[in-house]
Design a protein around this motif. Sequence first.
Motif, PDB file in Angstrom:
ATOM      1  N   THR A 109      -5.120  -8.247   8.316  1.00 46.49           N
ATOM      2  CA  THR A 109      -5.353  -8.861   7.011  1.00 46.49           C
ATOM      3  C   THR A 109      -4.659  -8.044   5.944  1.00 46.49           C
ATOM      4  OG1 THR A 109      -7.512  -9.668   7.750  1.00 46.49           O
ATOM      5  CG2 THR A 109      -7.139  -9.602   5.379  1.00 46.49           C
ATOM      6  N   SER A 110      -3.997  -8.743   5.041  1.00 48.48           N
ATOM      7  CA  SER A 110      -3.381  -8.057   3.903  1.00 48.48           C
ATOM      8  C   SER A 110      -3.688  -8.837   2.631  1.00 48.48           C
ATOM      9  CB  SER A 110      -1.875  -7.917   4.101  1.00 48.48           C
ATOM     10  OG  SER A 110      -1.269  -9.182   4.146  1.00 48.48           O
ATOM     11  N   VAL A 111      -3.740  -8.128   1.525  1.00 44.57           N
ATOM     12  CA  VAL A 111      -3.969  -8.730   0.220  1.00 44.57           C
ATOM     13  C   VAL A 111      -2.803  -8.318  -0.666  1.00 44.57           C
ATOM     14  CG1 VAL A 111      -5.509  -8.904  -1.766  1.00 44.57           C
ATOM     15  CG2 VAL A 111      -6.471  -8.586   0.531  1.00 44.57           C
ATOM     16  N   ASP A 112      -2.066  -9.300  -1.164  1.00 46.15           N
ATOM     17  CA  ASP A 112      -0.882  -9.044  -1.967  1.00 46.15           C
ATOM     18  C   ASP A 112      -0.838 -10.022  -3.129  1.00 46.15           C
ATOM     19  OD1 ASP A 112       0.481  -6.964  -0.215  1.00 46.15           O
ATOM     20  OD2 ASP A 112       0.260  -8.597   1.226  1.00 46.15           O
ATOM     21  N   SER A 113       0.352 -10.255  -3.675  1.00 44.62           N
ATOM     22  CA  SER A 113       0.500 -11.212  -4.768  1.00 44.62           C
ATOM     23  C   SER A 113       1.709 -12.100  -4.513  1.00 44.62           C
ATOM     24  CB  SER A 113       0.611 -10.486  -6.106  1.00 44.62           C
ATOM     25  OG  SER A 113       1.706  -9.610  -6.106  1.00 44.62           O
TER      26      SER A 113
END
Length: 165
Positions: A109-113
């Motif tokens: 899981t990754s959280v970016d923009s």
Amino acid sequence: MKRNLLTLFIAAALLFSCSSDKDDSIQDNDIVGSWELTALEIDESTASDDEKYAQDILSFLSAINCSIMTITFNADLSVITENSGNYLEINVNPGGTGLDVPCPTQKDTSVDSYMYEGGVLTYIDENEVETTVNAEISGNTMRVNATELDFANFNDGGVLVFTRK
């Protein structure tokens, strides 16, 4: 061939798991929501064996309701990517009756923009290289031209199809 399939899923994950430093107050809200990778569309007459293999595996997993990748685009321009492609175990049934691909239980899981405007999805990878792809949205279907992702061993790349959850 297994390595090329994993490369496809990793590259697709990178497409949606990179950050953007741009702040754009104007955005198309069509992309906001959770999207699940459900298909790879290819031209059977020109597709490589790797493309056909990737299509078969993704079709098999979709048929058993196994989500290999989910991407959630939020209105605040953050994006959460859940990718199980690195954990695929691809086998052939002992009786020779086809694929045996259990649904992975692990995921990254990754959280970016991101930035999405006028059908164009833009992101910046961890090396600050900007990548732009066309992301055509029609109702609950998003189509991304895989050719723009420059996959190794994929002739025409095909189209990655995501379905809104």
